[in-house]
Design an enzyme around this catalytic site. Sequence first.
Site, PDB file in Angstrom:
ATOM      1  N   LYS A  54       0.982  -1.161  -0.124  1.00 15.29           N
ATOM      2  CA  LYS A  54       0.109  -0.151  -0.045  1.00 15.29           C
ATOM      3  C   LYS A  54       0.928   1.252   0.005  1.00 15.29           C
ATOM      4  O   LYS A  54       0.518   2.303  -0.888  1.00 15.29           O
ATOM      5  CB  LYS A  54      -1.000   0.110   1.421  1.00 15.29           C
ATOM      6  N   GLN A  98      -4.680  -1.240   9.531  1.00 20.01           N
ATOM      7  CA  GLN A  98      -4.759  -2.704   9.188  1.00 20.01           C
ATOM      8  C   GLN A  98      -5.248  -3.635   9.843  1.00 20.01           C
ATOM      9  O   GLN A  98      -4.719  -3.527  11.354  1.00 20.01           O
ATOM     10  CB  GLN A  98      -3.218  -3.027   8.649  1.00 20.01           C
ATOM     11  N   ASP A 121     -11.071   3.235   4.114  1.00 16.81           N
ATOM     12  CA  ASP A 121     -11.333   1.841   4.107  1.00 16.81           C
ATOM     13  C   ASP A 121     -13.034   1.465   4.041  1.00 16.81           C
ATOM     14  O   ASP A 121     -13.555   0.557   3.767  1.00 16.81           O
ATOM     15  CB  ASP A 121     -10.965   0.881   5.446  1.00 16.81           C
TER      16      ASP A 121
END
Length: 297
Positions: A54, A98, A121
């Site tokens: 990422k 994460q 997200d």
Amino acid sequence: MTAAVIDGKAFAATLRARIADLAAAFELQAGRKAGLAVVLVGEDPASQVYVRSKGKSTIEAGMASFEHKLPADTAEADLLALVDRLNADPAVDGILVQLPLPRHIDEQKVIAAINPDKDVDGFHVTNAGRLAVGQPGFVPCTPLGCLMLLKDRLGDLSGLDAVVIGRSNIVGKPMAQLLIGESCTVTVAHSRTRNLADVVRRADIVVAAVGRPEMVKGDWIKPGATVIDVGINRVPGAAEGKTRLVGDVDYASAAAVASAITPVPGGVGPMTIAVLLRNALVAAWRNAGLELPADAI
Ligand code: NAD
């Protein structure tokens, strides 16, 4: 019939090139780069790979990447304090924590602490709610990527029968909401669904997000259907000690019946990071109070 292969890798590359152009345009107008912060707690090897990838993709797109790596024994309060600092930091447009987090940390509490307008997200309940009622917000990256592939392949989806297998908050549920938004007739199947094969056979669009290797067989697929395989499962490979990746769909038998299908790897997988960059860039334009060119991404 042999299904057309939906090339997610190529689609994602095109999307990333467009994002890079828009990131450069953003920098010119805003006088700063769009910024994405990624927080990793602990040393889970898969998570380390995702976070590295990422960060690399963010920089390649011409955006600023802020990586925060915390030890596995980080206290929940310290992680929440970091999220607060990132919420307040004007250089940070998007925040991604994460998952999974170590067991002693309450994931929902951490997600709830992220400013919904930086929640790239799309996991915050505010964004889940916005999606449910059709307001602009952030949509989880994987299902949004699936929708992009479907629209690219099929154009207008209205009136089509869609079956989503899986009801997770990350994939199945937002996928179903997106398809409702496109005026599909949506069925959500899950572990308690009866006669799953018959349910799937009704579908013009099948999205499989289960986590069971090659569960969906070709004879479950209506001839001509479009199949999106979200599953990523590692199984023993042909050679001793080797593994390979397979999806939730039995590719060979499904490809003989479907009109189009995503491969694993190279289908949905590459879309997830591309959409993450897209969401971060959209966040940047919004947070800077600038107008993103209409239908840009
Ligand atoms: P999850 O475990 O949270 O959810 C799985 C869902 O499948 C559940 O809702 C469950 O009800 C359903 N299910 C389980 N067994 C079933 C059965 N026998 N019949 C019907 N439904 C059943 O998983 P998730 O996070 O939604 O991920 C699903 C898959 O997608 C996994 O393989 C995961 O690795 C993959 N995934 C891929 C990406 C990507 O970038 N491509 C992103 C996220 C998840």
